[in-house]
Design a protein around this motif. Structure first.
Motif, PDB file in Angstrom:
ATOM      1  N   MET A  11       0.866  -1.193   0.000  1.00 24.64           N
ATOM      2  CA  MET A  11       0.000   0.000   0.000  1.00 24.64           C
ATOM      3  C   MET A  11       0.893   1.230   0.000  1.00 24.64           C
ATOM      4  SD  MET A  11      -3.198  -1.141   2.469  1.00 24.64           S
ATOM      5  CE  MET A  11      -2.265  -2.108   3.641  1.00 24.64           C
ATOM      6  N   LYS A  12       1.272   1.623  -1.192  1.00 26.11           N
ATOM      7  CA  LYS A  12       2.273   2.672  -1.349  1.00 26.11           C
ATOM      8  C   LYS A  12       1.779   4.042  -0.902  1.00 26.11           C
ATOM      9  CE  LYS A  12       5.171  -0.240  -3.250  1.00 26.11           C
ATOM     10  NZ  LYS A  12       6.391  -0.668  -2.517  1.00 26.11           N
ATOM     11  N   ASN A  13       0.468   4.274  -0.973  1.00 28.69           N
ATOM     12  CA  ASN A  13      -0.064   5.601  -0.618  1.00 28.69           C
ATOM     13  C   ASN A  13      -0.711   5.646   0.759  1.00 28.69           C
ATOM     14  OD1 ASN A  13       0.576   7.140  -2.978  1.00 28.69           O
ATOM     15  ND2 ASN A  13      -0.958   5.946  -4.085  1.00 28.69           N
ATOM     16  N   LEU A  14      -0.634   4.543   1.500  1.00 25.32           N
ATOM     17  CA  LEU A  14      -1.247   4.521   2.830  1.00 25.32           C
ATOM     18  C   LEU A  14      -0.531   5.508   3.752  1.00 25.32           C
ATOM     19  CD1 LEU A  14      -3.467   3.044   4.455  1.00 25.32           C
ATOM     20  CD2 LEU A  14      -1.653   1.556   5.339  1.00 25.32           C
ATOM     21  N   GLN A  15      -1.335   6.383   4.393  1.00 27.87           N
ATOM     22  CA  GLN A  15      -0.766   7.404   5.273  1.00 27.87           C
ATOM     23  C   GLN A  15      -1.122   7.187   6.741  1.00 27.87           C
ATOM     24  OE1 GLN A  15      -1.907  11.268   3.820  1.00 27.87           O
ATOM     25  NE2 GLN A  15      -0.996  10.932   1.806  1.00 27.87           N
ATOM     26  N   THR A  16      -2.298   6.586   7.010  1.00 23.79           N
ATOM     27  CA  THR A  16      -2.749   6.401   8.391  1.00 23.79           C
ATOM     28  C   THR A  16      -3.337   5.009   8.555  1.00 23.79           C
ATOM     29  OG1 THR A  16      -3.286   8.757   8.604  1.00 23.79           O
ATOM     30  CG2 THR A  16      -4.265   7.268  10.200  1.00 23.79           C
ATOM     31  N   ILE A  17      -2.918   4.329   9.618  1.00 19.87           N
ATOM     32  CA  ILE A  17      -3.532   3.049   9.957  1.00 19.87           C
ATOM     33  C   ILE A  17      -3.872   3.068  11.441  1.00 19.87           C
ATOM     34  CG2 ILE A  17      -1.276   1.955  10.333  1.00 19.87           C
ATOM     35  CD1 ILE A  17      -2.601  -0.683   9.348  1.00 19.87           C
ATOM     36  N   SER A  18      -5.119   2.690  11.763  1.00 19.44           N
ATOM     37  CA  SER A  18      -5.578   2.665  13.144  1.00 19.44           C
ATOM     38  C   SER A  18      -6.113   1.274  13.448  1.00 19.44           C
ATOM     39  CB  SER A  18      -6.674   3.711  13.373  1.00 19.44           C
ATOM     40  OG  SER A  18      -6.180   5.013  13.116  1.00 19.44           O
ATOM     41  N   LEU A  19      -5.571   0.657  14.512  1.00 12.74           N
ATOM     42  CA  LEU A  19      -5.991  -0.665  14.943  1.00 12.74           C
ATOM     43  C   LEU A  19      -6.508  -0.540  16.365  1.00 12.74           C
ATOM     44  CD1 LEU A  19      -2.855  -2.599  13.614  1.00 12.74           C
ATOM     45  CD2 LEU A  19      -5.042  -2.259  12.437  1.00 12.74           C
ATOM     46  N   VAL A  20      -7.815  -0.787  16.553  1.00  8.30           N
ATOM     47  CA  VAL A  20      -8.455  -0.584  17.850  1.00  8.30           C
ATOM     48  C   VAL A  20      -9.088  -1.896  18.303  1.00  8.30           C
ATOM     49  CG1 VAL A  20     -10.165   0.758  19.132  1.00  8.30           C
ATOM     50  CG2 VAL A  20      -8.950   1.807  17.218  1.00  8.30           C
ATOM     51  N   LEU A  21      -8.714  -2.336  19.510  1.00 10.40           N
ATOM     52  CA  LEU A  21      -9.272  -3.569  20.083  1.00 10.40           C
ATOM     53  C   LEU A  21      -9.068  -4.755  19.158  1.00 10.40           C
ATOM     54  CD1 LEU A  21     -12.591  -2.032  21.464  1.00 10.40           C
ATOM     55  CD2 LEU A  21     -10.809  -3.061  22.885  1.00 10.40           C
ATOM     56  N   CYS A  22      -7.953  -4.774  18.488  1.00  4.28           N
ATOM     57  CA  CYS A  22      -7.670  -5.817  17.510  1.00  4.28           C
ATOM     58  C   CYS A  22      -6.649  -6.819  18.072  1.00  4.28           C
ATOM     59  CB  CYS A  22      -7.116  -5.212  16.227  1.00  4.28           C
ATOM     60  SG  CYS A  22      -8.294  -4.219  15.300  1.00  4.28           S
ATOM     61  N   ASN A  23      -6.671  -8.024  17.490  1.00  6.28           N
ATOM     62  CA  ASN A  23      -5.598  -8.983  17.702  1.00  6.28           C
ATOM     63  C   ASN A  23      -4.590  -8.792  16.585  1.00  6.28           C
ATOM     64  OD1 ASN A  23      -6.633 -10.097  20.022  1.00  6.28           O
ATOM     65  ND2 ASN A  23      -7.506 -11.912  19.027  1.00  6.28           N
ATOM     66  N   VAL A  24      -3.382  -8.388  16.958  1.00  8.47           N
ATOM     67  CA  VAL A  24      -2.371  -8.025  15.953  1.00  8.47           C
ATOM     68  C   VAL A  24      -1.173  -8.969  15.982  1.00  8.47           C
ATOM     69  CG1 VAL A  24      -3.049  -5.603  15.988  1.00  8.47           C
ATOM     70  CG2 VAL A  24      -1.275  -6.412  17.560  1.00  8.47           C
ATOM     71  N   PHE A  25      -1.214  -9.947  16.888  1.00 15.66           N
ATOM     72  CA  PHE A  25      -0.043 -10.806  17.050  1.00 15.66           C
ATOM     73  C   PHE A  25       0.333 -11.492  15.746  1.00 15.66           C
ATOM     74  CE2 PHE A  25       1.791 -15.001  18.025  1.00 15.66           C
ATOM     75  CZ  PHE A  25       2.920 -14.607  18.715  1.00 15.66           C
TER      76      PHE A  25
END
Length: 824
Positions: free
Chosen positions: A635-649
């Motif tokens: 995702m070359k143009n991605l500027q913001t990513i928000s992860l809320v109450l997620c499992n990210v392991f």
């Protein structure tokens, strides 16, 4: 000569009779004699050989006049007009009839011919004089009489109006409705404030139809309130376009004072001040009903410094500058049912005849709004139960309450119409989220920044505050952090359910292919018919929201929506597959996926995000992410990513995943309440473009990587409420551009590293709840440090450094956690 004479006679008679018909009404007798004259002329034409041509002309003239005279006769009968003023003229016409009949007796006597010609000329003069002089004088007199009578009628009407005005009272308090359920507690609360000593303005606010005016009317009829203010309660409706001069004149008339001529608003305020001073020391209550935004200056100018003088304002808007306020809440179930029964049940009926389950469904649709309960109740009153059932069925199948109750639209729509166009557009976007759920402000910021090209996220906050002040949303801040620095994780919006229904109804007013925003709710796997017939439609909406329930199987049908810029997916299932049709949404800039179910949802087909070349912002809530794969997730143009109450392991565990290659232009990363985040991926520290990193409420995070030194563009670092975080890395001093650091509630950090003194750009440090954290001596090197925000105990640790940091201000924040939103 005689032919010319009768031609002139005919034209003059026609002219004046027509004029008389327009300006006044002639007499019946004139019509009768003209008819006789006309008959005589017709009879004598054959006999009076010497005057045949002249009599034929006269016959023609009378033929033209007679229809007009008959019309005058008709009008005379309708008006019942007397005919006593035209007797002389009638005699002349009768003589004219005799003259015409004698003309037939004239043969070859030259003198008689001259004599009768002279007589005819005299007849002409008499007719002309009657129409030119006599009738004109009568017309002038009648006009004057008419004006006199009109003035008399006007005076009588005005007299009656004034009497009615005085009887009703120019500013009397209107009676409240017959039933005012659910208002007893608000009345008592409001009465308590109203009867307190001291001058104040009290604002009663709430959405349209929430019962604000009813509450105030009920309050003003209370015995204690009437006992205190007596005859000095002035109830004035201000409305959207207030006229201050009229308001003051009404108050003067109400007190039986001379109504002054007021040229300006300033004159009006001064006049009212003089009147109220005369009333004092008696208590005074001024009720300003329906005050709109923009009229605050009127309220300010009415705040006269008088003892025991109160102003009570009702408004759809919140006016925080006036201090004390009461916000009306929706009716509870018991009050809602009582109000609904009052509107829906005929006097001779009993509520026992109704299906209680059906009633409960109707009450849920009305959202506790008194206006909705009243309107819907009236529309169902007297209807058979089948109609009630059909209404409920329509609502459950996607139709809004407004489809069957259009009377609801206009009172509520006025609140939307009052919005600035840009703010209105923002407000309409709130329909993207489910009812009865809090909306994260960060999600709205993501949407609005891209849809409306906002330069900074604080402009979105300004819009939300405006909507909150207008009572269109509730803005809830769950934690007082005093300064947010672009981090609004603790900010939420709660929208009024009935207004959400209005948003959806408004969006449905246009054909599918022309809507700017499209809200779709899928129950089970039942897709809308138009979706299944996509060959007939192409979706051109910029905003697409799709809500599915817990039984949805993620079996998607294709949809053609090439113009979508923001896609909102509201889900409830334990497994959810991103739809393949996203792949052709070339303009998509924002993706928001929110799981409203009880369990976290496993998110599948995430690799499709790699095909969205314009995607700039991603926000995922309550989902489990699969392992990231560099080969598919670019995702070359991605500027913001928000992860809320997620499992990210799983997403972060792949050691071969190159974050800097997958997200080369990422500027902001927010990780909030991700409880399986134990170690922060070192690879994220290779993203050189990152200038904002927020890792908050991640209770199992124990350490940050040393690689954080590589985030040379980082300006904001938030680590709030990471209670297991043991230390800040020594390499933190390498962050030369960091100007905001938040370590509030990081309870396990025993001390700050010596390298803290190397943060040459640091201006704000937030460390509430860190009283046990030791500060290194190198703190004195933070010459740009301006603000430290902390609790009282932590502030004590900073006292010895303040002498060295002359620009430093230590702000002590009080704990102000707000848990009320948990009920929503």
């Amino acid at each position: 000569m005689q032919t010319e004479f009768y031609s002139i006679l005919r034209n003059r008679i026609c002219l004046f009779v027509e004029e008389r018909l327009m300006m006044d009404v002639g007499q019946d007798a004139i019509g009768m004699i003209i008819e006789k004259l006309f008959e005589a002329v017709g009879e004598e034409i054959a006999k009076a050989v010497m005057f045949k041509a002249l009599l034929e002309q006269l016959e023609s003239t009378l033929g033209s006049v007679t229809p007009i005279v008959k019309e005058i006769q008709k009008l005379n009968r309708e008006l019942d007009r007397p005919a006593d003023e035209t007797e002389k003229f009638i005699k002349k016409l009768e003589q004219g009839e005799q003259l015409v009949r004698k003309c037939s007796t004239v043969r070859f006597n030259c003198f008689k011919r001259i004599y009768y010609a002279h007589k005819l000329q005299n007849l002409d003069a008499s007719i002309v004089r009657f129409f030119q002089v006599d009738m004109a004088a009568q017309r002038a007199r009648n006009t004057i009489e008419t004006l006199v009578k009109v003035n008399q009628i006007y005076d009588n009407v005005m007299g009656l109006e004034v009497k009615a005005f005085k009887i009703s009272g120019a500013c009397s308090v209107p009676d409240p409705p017959a039933i005012t359920v659910g208002l007893d507690v608000p009345v008592e609360e409001l009465k308590m404030n109203l009867l307190e000593k001291g001058m104040k303005v009290i604002v009663v606010s709430g959405p349209a139809g929430s019962g604000k005016s009813t509450l105030v009317k009920k309050l003003c009829k209370d015995d204690k309130v009437k006992g205190k203010f007596k005859n000095n309660i002035f109830f004035v409706t201000v409305s959207k376009r207030p006229n201050v001069k009229v308001i003051v004149q009404k108050i003067c008339r109400h007190k039986d004072c001379n109504v002054p001529v007021l040229l300006t608003d300033e004159d009006a305020f001064n006049e009212l001040g003089r009147l109220l001073n005369q009333i004092q020391p008696e208590p005074i209550l001024l009720v300003l009903d329906d005050v709109w935004s923009g009229s605050e200056s009127i309220v300010q100018n009415l705040k006269f410094q008088l003892p025991d003088y109160k102003i009570l304002v009702t408004s759809r808007f919140v006016f925080p500058q006036f201090g004390l306020g009461h916000n009306l809440k929706p009716l509870n179930e018991e009050a809602a049912m009582a109000l609904f029964y009052h509107s829906a049940i005929l006097p001779d009926q009993s509520s026992d005849i109704l299906d209680q389950n059906l009633v409960c469904q109707i009450l849920r649709a009305c959202k506790g709004s008194p206006l909705a309960l009243t309107v819907v109740g009236r529309s169902l009153c007297g209807q058979p139960e089948e109609v009630w059932q059909m209404r409920v069925k329509e609502w459950t199948e996607g139709a809004t309450i407004f489809h069957s109750n259009t009377d609801l639209i206009f009172p509520l729509l006025s609140s939307l119409d009052a919005l600035d166009n840009n703010i209105k557009e923002c407000y309409m976007d709130l329909g993207s989220f489910p009812e009865d759920h809090r909306i994260p402000v960060t999600a709205l910021i993501d949407m609005w920044m891209e849809l409306y090209k906002l330069v900074e996220d604080r402009y979105a906050i300004v819009n939300l505050n405006d909507l909150s002040n207008r009572n269109l949303v509730n803005l809830v801040i769950t934690r007082n952090t005093a300064s947010h620095n672009g981090c609004y994780n603790d900010h939420f919006v709660i929208q009024h359910d009935l207004l959400r229904e209005l948003i959806i109804y408004q969006s449905m007013s246009e054909p599918i292919e022309r809507r700017k925003r499209l809200f779709i709710e899928i129950s089970g796997n039942s897709f809308p018919e138009w979706w299944l017939e996509q060959k007939l439609h192409q979706v051109n909406a910029r905003l697409l929201s799709i809500s599915t329930d817990e039984t949805f199987s993620s079996n998607w049908y294709d949809i053609k929506a090439p113009s979508v810029e923001v896609l909102v997916l509201n889900i409830q299932t334990k497994e959810y597959t991103l739809p393949n049709f996203m792949e052709i949404m070339d303009k998509m800039k924002v993706l928001i996926v929110t799981n409203n179910g009880f369990f976290l949802a496993e998110l599948n087909n995430i690799q499709i995000l790699g095909s969205l070349s314009n995607l700039k912002r991603i926000r995922l809530e309550r989902v489990s992410l699969p392992s990231f794969d560099t080969t598919t997730l670019q995702m070359k143009n991605l500027q913001t990513i928000s992860l809320v109450l997620c499992n990210v392991f799983e997403a972060f565990r792949n050691p071969t995943f190159d974050f800097s290659d997958a997200f080369p232009n990422l500027k902001e990363m927010n990780i909030d309440y991700c409880n399986d985040l134990v170690e922060f991926p070192n690879g994220i520290c290779d993203i050189g473009s990152l200038n904002k990193l927020c890792i908050t409420n991640c209770h199992k995070l124990s350490q940050l990587p040393q690689g954080i030194r590589n985030l040379l563009s980082l300006q904001v670092l938030r680590l709030a409420s990471c209670v297991e975080l043991k230390a800040l890395p020594d390499t933190i001093g390498n962050l030369s551009n960091l100007d905001f650091l938040d370590i509030s509630e990081c309870l396990s950090i025993p001390e700050l590293p010596i390298q803290m003194g190397e943060l040459c750009s640091l201006k704000t440090l937030s460390m509430r709840g860190c009283s046990s954290c030791e500060l290194p001596a190198s703190i004195t090197n933070l010459k740009k440090l301006e603000v430290v925000r902390c609790d009282e105990k932590t502030a004590y640790n900073w006292e010895k450094f303040q002498a060295h940091l002359t620009n430093l201000k230590v702000e002590v924040l009080k704990e102000d956690a707000n848990l009320n939103w948990l009920d929503n």
